[in-house]
Design a protein around this motif. Structure first.
Motif, PDB file in Angstrom:
ATOM      1  N   ARG A  35       0.831  -1.214   0.000  1.00 50.43           N
ATOM      2  CA  ARG A  35       0.000   0.000   0.000  1.00 50.43           C
ATOM      3  C   ARG A  35       0.865   1.263   0.000  1.00 50.43           C
ATOM      4  N   LYS A  36       1.935   1.229   0.785  1.00 52.96           N
ATOM      5  CA  LYS A  36       2.787   2.413   0.920  1.00 52.96           C
ATOM      6  C   LYS A  36       3.505   2.749  -0.386  1.00 52.96           C
ATOM      7  N   HIS A  49       2.732   1.564  -3.577  1.00 54.72           N
ATOM      8  CA  HIS A  49       1.979   1.393  -4.831  1.00 54.72           C
ATOM      9  C   HIS A  49       2.019   2.694  -5.638  1.00 54.72           C
ATOM     10  N   ASP A  94      -0.093   4.105  -7.478  1.00 55.86           N
ATOM     11  CA  ASP A  94      -1.315   4.902  -7.409  1.00 55.86           C
ATOM     12  C   ASP A  94      -1.330   5.814  -6.189  1.00 55.86           C
ATOM     13  N   THR A  95      -0.630   5.411  -5.137  1.00 54.82           N
ATOM     14  CA  THR A  95      -0.581   6.262  -3.945  1.00 54.82           C
ATOM     15  C   THR A  95       0.652   7.155  -3.932  1.00 54.82           C
ATOM     16  N   ASN A  96       1.435   7.085  -4.991  1.00 56.85           N
ATOM     17  CA  ASN A  96       2.649   7.897  -5.097  1.00 56.85           C
ATOM     18  C   ASN A  96       2.676   8.698  -6.402  1.00 56.85           C
ATOM     19  N   ASN A  97       1.490   9.018  -6.920  1.00 57.76           N
ATOM     20  CA  ASN A  97       1.368   9.837  -8.134  1.00 57.76           C
ATOM     21  C   ASN A  97       2.155   9.261  -9.310  1.00 57.76           C
TER      22      ASN A  97
END
Length: 206
Positions: free
Chosen positions: A166-167, A169, A171-174
């Motif tokens: 999750r951290k 991925h 998608d969570t890191n632009n």
């Protein structure tokens, strides 16, 4: 001109004597067409795996697993002599038997031999503890990538992997490419650790 058909089996073809059952790896439903020895003490007893899992099992097979350096050296020396007894040059077999005295037959009022035995036993216990608490060489880098210590349970590994996935991925890191590369390494590391834990669980269950 009639061409002769090559009937030789390919190296990766399933074993014709394979039992009609599924792979022995837990949760795998593929046909078991390939055998692998259960241990160095049971080379004629086999697990039956699918092609992918027999490759994973063989890649992690270590004939000397669990043996101390002294046991490994003794085994290699026995192999060199075809498991036959050997003696020093110019010494007979009868003489060789007398060359090594039995500690029990020696008078030892100061308990020097007893102290040596206790010291050897303590070193053996310390080495056994070190082997139990040290991660296998193949897992050291994957565990470091995942930030895990050894020993580790499957539940702990999965929980830690989900948090890292999750951290990092994209998608969570632009869409950060560095995060994507980091996630790839995390996926590979988790696969290695998971496969080792599944194989270890299978060996204990069978």
């Amino acid at each position: 001109m009639i061409k002769r058909r090559n009937t030789r089996p390919r190296a990766f073809d399933p074993d014709p004597d394979a039992p009609a059952r599924c792979c022995d790896m837990p949760s795998c439903q593929e046909p078991a067409g390939y055998r692998a020895p259960r241990s160095r003490d049971a080379l004629n007893q086999y697990y039956w795996f699918c092609l992918n899992h027999v490759r994973e099992y063989n890649a992690r097979w270590d004939y000397y697993k669990g043996m101390s350096p002294g046991q490994i050296e003794a085994h290699l020396r026995a192999d060199i002599g075809w498991d036959r007894p050997t003696w020093a040059f110019g010494q007979s077999a009868k003489g060789a038997k007398r060359a090594t005295p039995n500690e029990e037959d020696i008078l030892d009022p100061l308990d020097i031999l007893g102290q040596n035995r206790r010291s050897r036993a303590e070193r053996a216990r310390a080495q056994a503890y070190q082997e139990r608490t040290s991660a296998p060489a193949a897992l050291r880098e994957p565990l470091a990538i995942l930030g895990l210590s050894w020993p580790v349970s499957m539940e702990e590994a999965k929980s830690h992997y989900r948090a890292l996935a999750r951290k990092h991925h994209p998608d969570t890191n632009n869409g950060d490419r560095n995060a994507e590369e980091r996630l790839k390494k995390i996926n590979v590391a988790f696969t290695i650790v998971k496969t080792h834990l599944l194989t270890e669980s299978l060996e204990k269950a069978l």
